[in-house]
Design an enzyme around this catalytic site. Structure first.
Site, PDB file in Angstrom:
ATOM      1  N   ALA A 102      37.549  35.771  50.344  1.00 24.78           N
ATOM      2  CA  ALA A 102      36.096  35.074  50.059  1.00 24.78           C
ATOM      3  C   ALA A 102      35.645  35.157  48.799  1.00 24.78           C
ATOM      4  CB  ALA A 102      34.564  35.857  51.442  1.00 24.78           C
ATOM      5  N   GLY A 162      38.783  37.055  52.900  1.00 26.90           N
ATOM      6  CA  GLY A 162      39.573  36.566  54.087  1.00 26.90           C
ATOM      7  C   GLY A 162      39.916  35.470  53.611  1.00 26.90           C
ATOM      8  N   GLU A 192      42.434  37.128  56.762  1.00 23.40           N
ATOM      9  CA  GLU A 192      41.583  35.633  58.011  1.00 23.40           C
ATOM     10  C   GLU A 192      42.376  34.949  58.134  1.00 23.40           C
ATOM     11  OE1 GLU A 192      37.516  37.920  56.261  1.00 23.40           O
ATOM     12  OE2 GLU A 192      36.974  38.336  58.428  1.00 23.40           O
ATOM     13  N   GLU A 198      37.183  44.431  53.346  1.00 23.20           N
ATOM     14  CA  GLU A 198      34.889  44.350  52.205  1.00 23.20           C
ATOM     15  C   GLU A 198      34.475  45.633  52.464  1.00 23.20           C
ATOM     16  OE1 GLU A 198      37.469  42.690  54.096  1.00 23.20           O
ATOM     17  OE2 GLU A 198      37.427  40.646  54.628  1.00 23.20           O
TER      18      GLU A 198
HETATM   19  N1  COA Z   1      36.188  36.680  44.755  1.00 23.88           N
HETATM   20  C1  COA Z   1      36.044  35.841  43.241  1.00 23.88           C
HETATM   21  N2  COA Z   1      37.007  35.802  42.088  1.00 23.88           N
HETATM   22  C2  COA Z   1      38.294  36.793  42.674  1.00 23.88           C
HETATM   23  C3  COA Z   1      38.044  37.065  43.810  1.00 23.88           C
HETATM   24  C4  COA Z   1      37.509  36.545  45.117  1.00 23.88           C
HETATM   25  N3  COA Z   1      37.761  37.552  45.823  1.00 23.88           N
HETATM   26  N4  COA Z   1      39.070  37.527  44.007  1.00 23.88           N
HETATM   27  C5  COA Z   1      40.617  37.724  42.438  1.00 23.88           C
HETATM   28  N5  COA Z   1      38.701  37.002  41.633  1.00 23.88           N
HETATM   29  C6  COA Z   1      38.923  36.270  40.054  1.00 23.88           C
HETATM   30  C7  COA Z   1      38.899  37.488  39.341  1.00 23.88           C
HETATM   31  O1  COA Z   1      37.324  37.695  39.684  1.00 23.88           O
HETATM   32  C8  COA Z   1      39.750  36.807  38.279  1.00 23.88           C
HETATM   33  O2  COA Z   1      38.724  36.377  37.998  1.00 23.88           O
HETATM   34  P1  COA Z   1      38.685  35.983  36.056  1.00 23.88           P
HETATM   35  O3  COA Z   1      39.843  36.071  35.231  1.00 23.88           O
HETATM   36  O4  COA Z   1      37.723  35.260  35.956  1.00 23.88           O
HETATM   37  O5  COA Z   1      37.638  37.100  35.974  1.00 23.88           O
HETATM   38  C9  COA Z   1      41.031  36.417  38.907  1.00 23.88           C
HETATM   39  O6  COA Z   1      40.364  35.938  39.722  1.00 23.88           O
HETATM   40  C10 COA Z   1      42.209  37.509  38.933  1.00 23.88           C
HETATM   41  O7  COA Z   1      41.686  38.531  39.429  1.00 23.88           O
HETATM   42  P2  COA Z   1      42.051  40.111  38.294  1.00 23.88           P
HETATM   43  O8  COA Z   1      41.226  40.963  39.379  1.00 23.88           O
HETATM   44  O9  COA Z   1      41.604  40.092  37.141  1.00 23.88           O
HETATM   45  O10 COA Z   1      43.185  40.325  38.641  1.00 23.88           O
HETATM   46  P3  COA Z   1      43.604  41.258  39.179  1.00 23.88           P
HETATM   47  O11 COA Z   1      45.657  41.234  39.261  1.00 23.88           O
HETATM   48  O12 COA Z   1      43.914  42.601  38.100  1.00 23.88           O
HETATM   49  O13 COA Z   1      43.669  42.150  40.553  1.00 23.88           O
HETATM   50  C11 COA Z   1      43.031  41.851  42.840  1.00 23.88           C
HETATM   51  C12 COA Z   1      44.235  41.187  41.578  1.00 23.88           C
HETATM   52  C13 COA Z   1      43.427  40.946  44.393  1.00 23.88           C
HETATM   53  C14 COA Z   1      42.828  43.482  43.436  1.00 23.88           C
HETATM   54  C15 COA Z   1      41.753  41.957  42.440  1.00 23.88           C
HETATM   55  O14 COA Z   1      41.576  40.407  41.675  1.00 23.88           O
HETATM   56  C16 COA Z   1      40.466  42.106  43.849  1.00 23.88           C
HETATM   57  O15 COA Z   1      40.237  42.955  44.030  1.00 23.88           O
HETATM   58  N6  COA Z   1      40.096  40.547  44.310  1.00 23.88           N
HETATM   59  C17 COA Z   1      39.043  40.814  45.361  1.00 23.88           C
HETATM   60  C18 COA Z   1      39.036  41.313  46.220  1.00 23.88           C
HETATM   61  C19 COA Z   1      39.127  41.409  47.650  1.00 23.88           C
HETATM   62  O16 COA Z   1      38.035  41.994  47.524  1.00 23.88           O
HETATM   63  N7  COA Z   1      39.055  40.334  48.658  1.00 23.88           N
HETATM   64  C20 COA Z   1      37.483  40.463  49.430  1.00 23.88           C
HETATM   65  C21 COA Z   1      36.272  39.442  49.913  1.00 23.88           C
HETATM   66  S1  COA Z   1      35.237  39.833  50.803  1.00 23.88           S
END
Ligand code: COA
Length: 260
Positions: free
Chosen positions: A66, A112, A115, A135
């Site tokens: 999400a 999400g 999910e 989460e």
């Molecule tokens: N919500 C909003 N933005 C998200 C996102 C999310 N769940 N997951 C990734 N993004 C965005 C990042 O903020 C970043 O945006 P920016 O370039 O404007 O800063 C972009 O997507 C790229 O992500 P980044 O984190 O730079 O890539 P990465 O390769 O370093 O890491 C992940 C990849 C998936 C490990 C990391 O993005 C992450 O942990 N995301 C969140 C996962 C999460 O907790 N999901 C559950 C949500 S309830």
């Protein structure tokens, strides 16, 4: 219908819905959830669509969860509403769709994203895919059905560990858990899903719809799945597909199902 955050294209009986926010790793914001709802609804109504495939755009992510930026300042009431609305519009909606839905998990499927993949009828992953429910690392719990669907698919112990550690598993581990059915290369992911869709399409769409209802009944509170199966089984005998299927078998020819 035109969309801002997703793509939808129909070819040879398959509608492929692609979540298209690669710069945000296809994170599900409010608008994307609404557009996905509209696209699934449209595809489910479309007589030319026999199978739906959902995937993410880019090489990195199916859906990274999400959109965290949208709920960072939510209160208790907003949080509850977010989960309820999401489940109604997308997650429960997809799980109960009468058209088969395959998740083509092409990269990160987190929160999400996992999910959504779990709400689909089954999942195929590329070998770079990583899955998890992170989460609790954000101070919340999965709110789009993850606490219910993950234990159904992988068993309570594995689900508890995945949820509590907030860790990710790779595609092969997901396959060994039964979370995904097949693992292939990223290049071959969609063609494998299309091949499986081709096998599904040879069968009666009316019977498949009845089978989805009966299987899903097993997971509904207060519903006796065996009774639902008996009812759906009986109903099949009144369909043109049943007449065609049995007649074709007895005549030793391939069935041409009218889908009625
Ligand atoms: N919500 C909003 N933005 C998200 C996102 C999310 N769940 N997951 C990734 N993004 C965005 C990042 O903020 C970043 O945006 P920016 O370039 O404007 O800063 C972009 O997507 C790229 O992500 P980044 O984190 O730079 O890539 P990465 O390769 O370093 O890491 C992940 C990849 C998936 C490990 C990391 O993005 C992450 O942990 N995301 C969140 C996962 C999460 O907790 N999901 C559950 C949500 S309830």
């Amino acid at each position: 219908m035109s969309y801002q955050n997703i793509l939808s294209a129909t070819k040879d009986g398959i509608t492929t819905i692609t979540i298209n926010r690669p710069n945000k790793l296809n994170a599900l914001n409010k608008d994307t959830i609404q557009e996905l709802h509209d696209a699934f609804k449209e595809a489910n109504k479309d007589k030319n669509t026999k199978v739906i495939i959902v995937t993410g755009s880019g090489e990195k992510a199916f859906v990274a969860g999400a959109d965290i930026s949208e709920f960072a300042d939510f209160n208790v009431e907003n949080g509850g509403k977010l989960a309820a609305k999401g489940q109604e519009l997308l997650f429960d909606y997809v799980a109960n769709l009468s058209t088969p839905v395959i998740a083509a998990v092409n990269g990160f499927a987190l929160g999400g994203g996992l999910e959504l993949a779990m709400a689909c009828h089954f999942r195929v992953a590329s070998d770079n895919a990583k899955m998890g429910l992170p989460e609790v690392s954000l101070g919340v719990i999965p709110g789009y059905g993850g606490t219910q669907r993950l234990p159904q698919l992988v068993g309570k112990g594995r689900a508890m560990e995945m949820i509590m550690t907030a860790g990710m598993i790779d595609a092969e581990t997901a396959k060994s858990y039964g979370l995904v059915n097949h693992v292939t290369t990223q290049e071959e992911l969609l063609s494998l899903c299309e091949k499986i869709a081709g096998k599904i399409m040879r069968n009666s769409s009316v019977a498949i719809k009845a089978a989805i209802k009966a299987v899903n009944a097993n997971y509904k509170d207060g519903v006796n799945g065996f009774e639902v199966e008996i009812k759906q089984f009986g109903k099949c005998f009144g369909t043109e597909d049943f007449t065609e299927g049995t007649t074709a078998f007895l005549e030793k020819r391939k069935a041409e199902f009218p889908g009625k």
